[in-house]
Design a protein around this motif. Sequence first.
Motif, short mmCIF file in Angstrom:
data_model
loop_
_atom_site.label_atom_id
_atom_site.label_comp_id
_atom_site.label_asym_id
_atom_site.label_seq_id
_atom_site.Cartn_x
_atom_site.Cartn_y
_atom_site.Cartn_z
N GLN A 93 0.86 -1.14 0.06
CA GLN A 93 0.09 0.11 0.04
C GLN A 93 0.87 1.26 0.01
OE1 GLN A 93 -0.83 -2.31 2.91
NE2 GLN A 93 -3.08 -2.33 2.72
N TYR A 94 2.15 1.03 0.41
CA TYR A 94 3.05 2.31 0.38
C TYR A 94 4.28 1.63 -0.40
CZ TYR A 94 -0.13 4.17 3.84
OH TYR A 94 -1.25 4.59 4.47
N ILE A 95 5.05 2.59 -0.83
CA ILE A 95 6.45 2.26 -1.48
C ILE A 95 7.20 3.22 -0.84
CG2 ILE A 95 8.03 2.41 -3.67
CD1 ILE A 95 6.05 0.34 -3.81
N ALA A 96 8.40 2.87 -0.55
CA ALA A 96 9.64 3.71 0.39
C ALA A 96 10.78 3.41 -0.30
CB ALA A 96 9.31 3.42 1.73
N GLY A 97 11.79 4.08 0.17
CA GLY A 97 13.27 3.97 -0.22
C GLY A 97 13.62 4.89 -1.27
N LEU A 98 14.06 4.26 -2.41
CA LEU A 98 14.54 4.72 -3.55
C LEU A 98 15.81 5.95 -3.29
CD1 LEU A 98 10.79 5.60 -4.92
CD2 LEU A 98 12.56 3.88 -5.94
N TYR A 99 16.72 5.37 -3.90
CA TYR A 99 18.22 6.39 -3.30
C TYR A 99 18.28 7.25 -4.41
CZ TYR A 99 22.92 6.98 -1.83
OH TYR A 99 23.97 7.21 -1.19
N PHE A 100 18.15 6.78 -5.74
CA PHE A 100 18.52 7.83 -6.75
C PHE A 100 17.43 8.57 -7.25
CE2 PHE A 100 21.71 4.38 -6.85
CZ PHE A 100 22.98 5.24 -6.48
N THR A 101 17.38 9.81 -7.91
CA THR A 101 16.48 10.33 -8.46
C THR A 101 15.81 9.88 -9.79
OG1 THR A 101 17.28 12.38 -7.62
CG2 THR A 101 15.96 12.80 -9.32
N PRO A 102 16.68 9.58 -10.58
CA PRO A 102 16.01 8.98 -11.95
C PRO A 102 15.01 7.69 -11.65
CG PRO A 102 18.44 9.25 -12.26
CD PRO A 102 18.22 9.36 -10.72
N ASP A 103 15.25 6.84 -10.67
CA ASP A 103 14.76 5.78 -10.28
C ASP A 103 13.44 6.28 -9.72
OD1 ASP A 103 16.64 4.11 -11.00
OD2 ASP A 103 17.59 4.12 -9.09
N THR A 104 13.42 7.26 -8.80
CA THR A 104 12.26 7.94 -8.08
C THR A 104 11.47 8.52 -9.30
OG1 THR A 104 13.75 8.25 -6.35
CG2 THR A 104 11.44 9.32 -6.36
N LEU A 105 11.66 9.03 -10.34
CA LEU A 105 11.01 9.71 -11.23
C LEU A 105 10.35 8.64 -12.14
CD1 LEU A 105 13.43 12.46 -12.70
CD2 LEU A 105 11.21 12.83 -11.49
N ALA A 106 10.67 7.50 -12.27
CA ALA A 106 10.49 6.35 -12.91
C ALA A 106 9.01 5.78 -12.16
CB ALA A 106 11.01 5.16 -13.17
N VAL A 107 9.32 5.61 -11.00
CA VAL A 107 8.24 5.23 -9.89
C VAL A 107 7.13 6.02 -9.73
CG1 VAL A 107 8.00 4.29 -7.29
CG2 VAL A 107 9.88 3.53 -8.73
N ALA A 108 7.69 7.55 -9.84
CA ALA A 108 6.29 8.41 -9.60
C ALA A 108 5.18 8.08 -10.51
CB ALA A 108 6.59 9.80 -9.73
N ALA A 109 5.51 7.94 -11.74
CA ALA A 109 4.07 7.80 -12.77
C ALA A 109 3.48 6.50 -12.22
CB ALA A 109 4.82 7.69 -14.10
N LEU A 110 4.19 5.77 -11.93
CA LEU A 110 3.51 4.40 -11.49
C LEU A 110 2.61 4.67 -10.26
CD1 LEU A 110 2.81 1.57 -11.92
CD2 LEU A 110 4.72 1.06 -10.17
#
Length: 178
Positions: A93-110
């Motif tokens: 129900q929650y996603i956490a972590g994400l060390y690098f910005t490009p990875d975070t941007l990819a997950v943001a859309a999802l």
Amino acid sequence: MTLKLMAAMAVSLATFAFQSRADVIKVGVIAPMSGPFSAVGQTWEGATKAYQKLNGTTAGGHTIEVIYRDLPEINPAQAKALAQELIIKEGAQYIAGLYFTPDTLAVAALAQEAKVPVVIFNASTSSLLEKSDYPLADLVHAAADGRAGGQVRAREERQERRIPGQRLRSRPRRRESL
């Protein structure tokens, strides 16, 4: 109200009510557990386990289950795939972590599409919060770290230019406008 709007509201409320009554709340953590940045992921996992050991694994009457996925280096496609696996297969129900910005941007859309909140542990580009309604980040620490580093460097530079016996002022003098 239209029938469509009422149906959408009913589904939203039912989803919210279902999630708020969940016995187990699953948090998927995407972190570098191996590779060159493994110390970071292992620290996050160790801190989580230590907190749960001291405070228990429940909050508000719900059991908190933390599920880890390894993302050893920058790989936006893999980050998105891991987030999708956590949300769909594991029921996070929650996603956490994400060390690098490009990875975070990819997950943001999802996260936007799945309406899943994302708690960002490290990535700190200010535009992250504009990519989705669901990411939560502590961007203050990044700005504070930068400010503190700049202040230390400025102090060092003043010390280097200092004439022996000269006093440093805490505030620069104001120059009069002509």
